[in-house]
Scaffold this motif. Structure first.
Motif, PDB file in Angstrom:
ATOM      1  N   PHE A 342       0.825  -1.203   0.000  1.00  0.00           N
ATOM      2  CA  PHE A 342       0.000   0.000   0.000  1.00  0.00           C
ATOM      3  C   PHE A 342       0.861   1.255   0.000  1.00  0.00           C
ATOM      4  O   PHE A 342       2.017   1.233   0.389  1.00  0.00           O
ATOM      5  N   ARG A 343       0.229   2.345  -0.491  1.00  0.00           N
ATOM      6  CA  ARG A 343       0.922   3.610  -0.742  1.00  0.00           C
ATOM      7  C   ARG A 343       2.141   3.395  -1.636  1.00  0.00           C
ATOM      8  O   ARG A 343       3.204   4.002  -1.443  1.00  0.00           O
ATOM      9  N   SER A 344       1.986   2.568  -2.640  1.00  0.00           N
ATOM     10  CA  SER A 344       3.077   2.276  -3.567  1.00  0.00           C
ATOM     11  C   SER A 344       3.177   3.393  -4.607  1.00  0.00           C
ATOM     12  O   SER A 344       2.184   3.776  -5.224  1.00  0.00           O
ATOM     13  N   THR A 345       4.390   3.917  -4.797  1.00  0.00           N
ATOM     14  CA  THR A 345       4.593   5.046  -5.703  1.00  0.00           C
ATOM     15  C   THR A 345       5.441   4.706  -6.923  1.00  0.00           C
ATOM     16  O   THR A 345       5.657   5.568  -7.775  1.00  0.00           O
ATOM     17  N   ARG A 346       5.923   3.478  -7.021  1.00  0.00           N
ATOM     18  CA  ARG A 346       6.771   3.107  -8.150  1.00  0.00           C
ATOM     19  C   ARG A 346       6.386   1.727  -8.669  1.00  0.00           C
ATOM     20  O   ARG A 346       5.518   1.058  -8.112  1.00  0.00           O
ATOM     21  N   ASP A 347       7.035   1.321  -9.758  1.00  0.00           N
ATOM     22  CA  ASP A 347       6.736   0.018 -10.324  1.00  0.00           C
ATOM     23  C   ASP A 347       7.442  -1.081  -9.529  1.00  0.00           C
ATOM     24  O   ASP A 347       8.165  -0.819  -8.564  1.00  0.00           O
ATOM     25  N   TYR A 348       7.257  -2.319  -9.945  1.00  0.00           N
ATOM     26  CA  TYR A 348       7.740  -3.466  -9.173  1.00  0.00           C
ATOM     27  C   TYR A 348       9.256  -3.431  -8.959  1.00  0.00           C
ATOM     28  O   TYR A 348       9.739  -3.651  -7.840  1.00  0.00           O
ATOM     29  N   ALA A 349      10.015  -3.145 -10.011  1.00  0.00           N
ATOM     30  CA  ALA A 349      11.477  -3.228  -9.912  1.00  0.00           C
ATOM     31  C   ALA A 349      12.049  -2.178  -8.972  1.00  0.00           C
ATOM     32  O   ALA A 349      13.062  -2.413  -8.311  1.00  0.00           O
ATOM     33  N   THR A 350      11.407  -1.011  -8.904  1.00  0.00           N
ATOM     34  CA  THR A 350      11.921   0.075  -8.069  1.00  0.00           C
ATOM     35  C   THR A 350      10.922   0.425  -6.961  1.00  0.00           C
ATOM     36  O   THR A 350      10.742   1.584  -6.606  1.00  0.00           O
ATOM     37  N   LEU A 351      10.301  -0.594  -6.409  1.00  0.00           N
ATOM     38  CA  LEU A 351       9.183  -0.438  -5.486  1.00  0.00           C
ATOM     39  C   LEU A 351       9.492   0.499  -4.324  1.00  0.00           C
ATOM     40  O   LEU A 351      10.528   0.415  -3.678  1.00  0.00           O
ATOM     41  N   GLU A 352       8.567   1.432  -4.072  1.00  0.00           N
ATOM     42  CA  GLU A 352       8.616   2.294  -2.904  1.00  0.00           C
ATOM     43  C   GLU A 352       7.227   2.265  -2.286  1.00  0.00           C
ATOM     44  O   GLU A 352       6.262   2.755  -2.883  1.00  0.00           O
ATOM     45  N   CYS A 353       7.101   1.684  -1.093  1.00  0.00           N
ATOM     46  CA  CYS A 353       5.774   1.435  -0.532  1.00  0.00           C
ATOM     47  C   CYS A 353       5.901   0.956   0.908  1.00  0.00           C
ATOM     48  O   CYS A 353       6.996   0.754   1.433  1.00  0.00           O
ATOM     49  N   TYR A 354       4.743   0.764   1.543  1.00  0.00           N
ATOM     50  CA  TYR A 354       4.645  -0.033   2.761  1.00  0.00           C
ATOM     51  C   TYR A 354       4.178  -1.425   2.367  1.00  0.00           C
ATOM     52  O   TYR A 354       3.430  -1.593   1.395  1.00  0.00           O
ATOM     53  N   MET A 355       4.587  -2.419   3.120  1.00  0.00           N
ATOM     54  CA  MET A 355       4.335  -3.795   2.740  1.00  0.00           C
ATOM     55  C   MET A 355       3.999  -4.631   3.979  1.00  0.00           C
ATOM     56  O   MET A 355       4.789  -4.715   4.913  1.00  0.00           O
ATOM     57  N   PHE A 356       2.800  -5.217   3.975  1.00  0.00           N
ATOM     58  CA  PHE A 356       2.343  -6.095   5.050  1.00  0.00           C
ATOM     59  C   PHE A 356       2.474  -7.531   4.544  1.00  0.00           C
ATOM     60  O   PHE A 356       1.749  -7.955   3.658  1.00  0.00           O
ATOM     61  N   PHE A 357       3.440  -8.256   5.097  1.00  0.00           N
ATOM     62  CA  PHE A 357       3.723  -9.636   4.689  1.00  0.00           C
ATOM     63  C   PHE A 357       3.108 -10.607   5.692  1.00  0.00           C
ATOM     64  O   PHE A 357       3.174 -10.385   6.902  1.00  0.00           O
ATOM     65  N   PHE A 358       2.489 -11.693   5.187  1.00  0.00           N
ATOM     66  CA  PHE A 358       2.141 -12.800   6.077  1.00  0.00           C
ATOM     67  C   PHE A 358       2.212 -14.110   5.322  1.00  0.00           C
ATOM     68  O   PHE A 358       2.208 -14.140   4.078  1.00  0.00           O
ATOM     69  N   ASN A 359       2.301 -15.208   6.074  1.00  0.00           N
ATOM     70  CA  ASN A 359       2.423 -16.516   5.444  1.00  0.00           C
ATOM     71  C   ASN A 359       1.373 -17.486   5.973  1.00  0.00           C
ATOM     72  O   ASN A 359       0.536 -17.123   6.806  1.00  0.00           O
ATOM     73  N   SER A 360       1.427 -18.714   5.501  1.00  0.00           N
ATOM     74  CA  SER A 360       0.430 -19.726   5.857  1.00  0.00           C
ATOM     75  C   SER A 360       0.751 -20.422   7.178  1.00  0.00           C
ATOM     76  O   SER A 360       0.027 -21.332   7.585  1.00  0.00           O
ATOM     77  N   ASP A 361       1.817 -19.970   7.847  1.00  0.00           N
ATOM     78  CA  ASP A 361       2.219 -20.606   9.104  1.00  0.00           C
ATOM     79  C   ASP A 361       2.127 -19.643  10.288  1.00  0.00           C
ATOM     80  O   ASP A 361       2.813 -19.823  11.287  1.00  0.00           O
ATOM     81  N   GLY A 362       1.302 -18.582  10.148  1.00  0.00           N
ATOM     82  CA  GLY A 362       1.068 -17.682  11.263  1.00  0.00           C
ATOM     83  C   GLY A 362       2.070 -16.561  11.434  1.00  0.00           C
ATOM     84  O   GLY A 362       2.038 -15.859  12.436  1.00  0.00           O
ATOM     85  N   GLY A 363       2.975 -16.386  10.478  1.00  0.00           N
ATOM     86  CA  GLY A 363       3.993 -15.351  10.597  1.00  0.00           C
ATOM     87  C   GLY A 363       3.648 -14.104   9.808  1.00  0.00           C
ATOM     88  O   GLY A 363       2.963 -14.172   8.781  1.00  0.00           O
TER      89      GLY A 363
END
Length: 449
Positions: A342-363
């Motif tokens: 979210f609040r991403s201002t650039r494309d994938y290669a030069t990504l500038e954003c906030y990022m909320f990561f989660f996985n299938s094991d509770g992390g």
């Protein structure tokens, strides 16, 4: 009861104070020092990537490589990332440059290269920055870009207020430095403490306020006041300005909601994945949409992501409430992993954003991305709020100003404060080996007092 912890400070104050006000910091990029049997083409790819992204950032004055090489020939010297600092200082003064970017490159495994990046200050001869990048399956271009991302995080673009008239604030940053109309600029003032002998014994920056650019020209801009800091005496000529928070307040975490009084306003997006199809998954396998859901299939990849971000008019989201559902399909990977961007201002290669990561094991974890390089806001940890395995998870992210609250399955997870990025788009990134399904995405304006 609310608990807050100061986690990290992204822009060291001493670096900002030592930079010349009103001028871009100048860098000379030394040739990479090869350690061991690193292929020459890998060195060249990494070197070109660093140079390209340093120039493209528009934050620094970069010494032309030809000029550097000509001077070295005249002096019968060979500079590399392993050169001693005394020699760098000598050449740096001849070039009239502020900093040297020195790097070494080593191969740790068949698919793992380590790039060590150091910045040497020409005036002091001191190494003031030293980091290493070593990521499996990263290309030379990836490593070079990552190095520049770390430099950008440590060395902000600095200008100054050159004048004030009729409510307008004039600054010496403009389009040449990537400043656009509507850009937010932080304003700070250098303060000093003097000893009994009248000599300066301590310096620091104090926040004065924030201004917004209303008319950007090539080398200057006109701005208006957005807000002043508490106890501020107003803006003054000579105050420092930057698109980055100066001085940085870092990130503050909260175990209770920061935005209790924020409510849902106008509905901006109601994406059931049926009626309209806004998204196109990049680097994924198979169709983006199937059976009324968005599919991010990255099971064929051995690095990076299958990803997609919402297009305009959702690319300028500042204060919003974002909800949706994510479900993992069983794959051969040990864990499935996804980023909510979210609040991403650039494309994938030069990504500038906030990022909320989660996985299938509770992390889960939360990061700030700068030029595709990740910086921890919330280090990896676990939570009982996450449904594990292939059970669906509902998320809600509430963002208003510099505060963010995150929820999982109707339970409050954590909140944080960070000023780095004001607005941008939202999207999803499924990590390699992951098959993720997304549904029922909604976005509202976030309204508050």
């Amino acid at each position: 009861m609310k608990h807050r912890w100061l986690l990290w400070v992204m822009l060291p104050v001493f670096l900002m104070i030592s930079c010349p006000a009103g001028a871009e910091t100048s860098f000379a990029i030394l040739p990479i020092e090869r350690l061991g049997d690193v292929p020459p083409e890998r060195v060249e790819e990494t070197q070109n990537s660093m140079y390209q992204h340093m120039v493209a950032s528009k934050r620094y004055r970069i010494v032309d490589r030809g000029r550097l090489n000509d001077l070295l020939k005249e002096q019968s010297l060979q500079l590399t990332g392993a050169t001693d600092t005394s020699t760098m200082v000598k050449i740096g003064k001849m070039l009239n440059v502020d900093k040297f970017l020195a790097t070494t490159l080593a191969q740790r495994a068949p698919n793992l290269f380590a790039l060590r990046c150091s910045v040497v200050d020409v005036q002091t001869g001191q190494i003031e920055f030293d980091r290493e990048i070593a990521e499996i399956a990263h290309t030379g271009a990836d490593n070079g870009r990552g190095c520049v991302g770390m430099i950008i995080a440590e060395y902000p673009l600095l200008g100054e207020i050159t004048g004030l008239a009729q409510g307008a604030v004039i600054v010496n940053l403009g389009k040449n430095q990537g400043i656009k109309n509507g850009a937010r600029l932080f304003v700070a003032r250098k303060t000093s403490l003097t000893g009994q002998d009248g000599k300066v014994i301590f310096q620091e920056l104090q926040r004065v306020g924030i201004i917004e650019v209303v008319s950007a020209q090539a080398a200057m801009s006109k701005a208006k006041e957005k807000r002043q800091a508490p106890d501020s005496k107003g803006f003054m000529a000579g105050d420092l300005v930057s698109p980055d928070p100066i001085p940085s307040k870092g990130s503050a975490l909260s175990s209770s909601p920061l935005l209790k009084n924020i409510r849902k306003g106008r509905l901006l997006l109601d994406d059931t994945m049926d009626d309209r199809q806004y998204l196109s998954v990049q680097q994924g396998m198979g169709e983006s949409y199937h059976e009324g859901k968005l599919h991010l299939n990255a099971t064929h990849r051995n690095s990076s992501h299958a990803y997609t971000y919402y297009p305009a008019p959702f690319d300028q989201l500042d204060n919003f409430i974002w909800e949706g559902e994510v479900e993992f399909r069983k794959t051969q990977a040990q864990y499935s992993r996804i980023d909510l961007v979210f609040r991403s201002t650039r494309d994938y290669a030069t990504l500038e954003c906030y990022m909320f990561f989660f996985n299938s094991d509770g992390g889960y974890s939360v990061h700030l991305a700068k030029l595709g390089r990740y910086f921890n806001i919330i280090p990896f940890t676990s939570t009982p709020l996450l449904n594990r395995g292939t059970q669906p998870n509902k998320f809600r992210i509430v963002a208003h100003g510099d505060k963010v609250d995150m929820y999982l399955n109707e339970g409050f997870l954590i909140g944080f404060e960070n000023e780095s990025i004001e607005k941008g788009t939202v999207g999803f990134q499924a990590h390699w080996g992951t098959y993720a399904l997304v549904d029922n995405v909604k976005i509202w304006e976030a309204k508050g007092d």
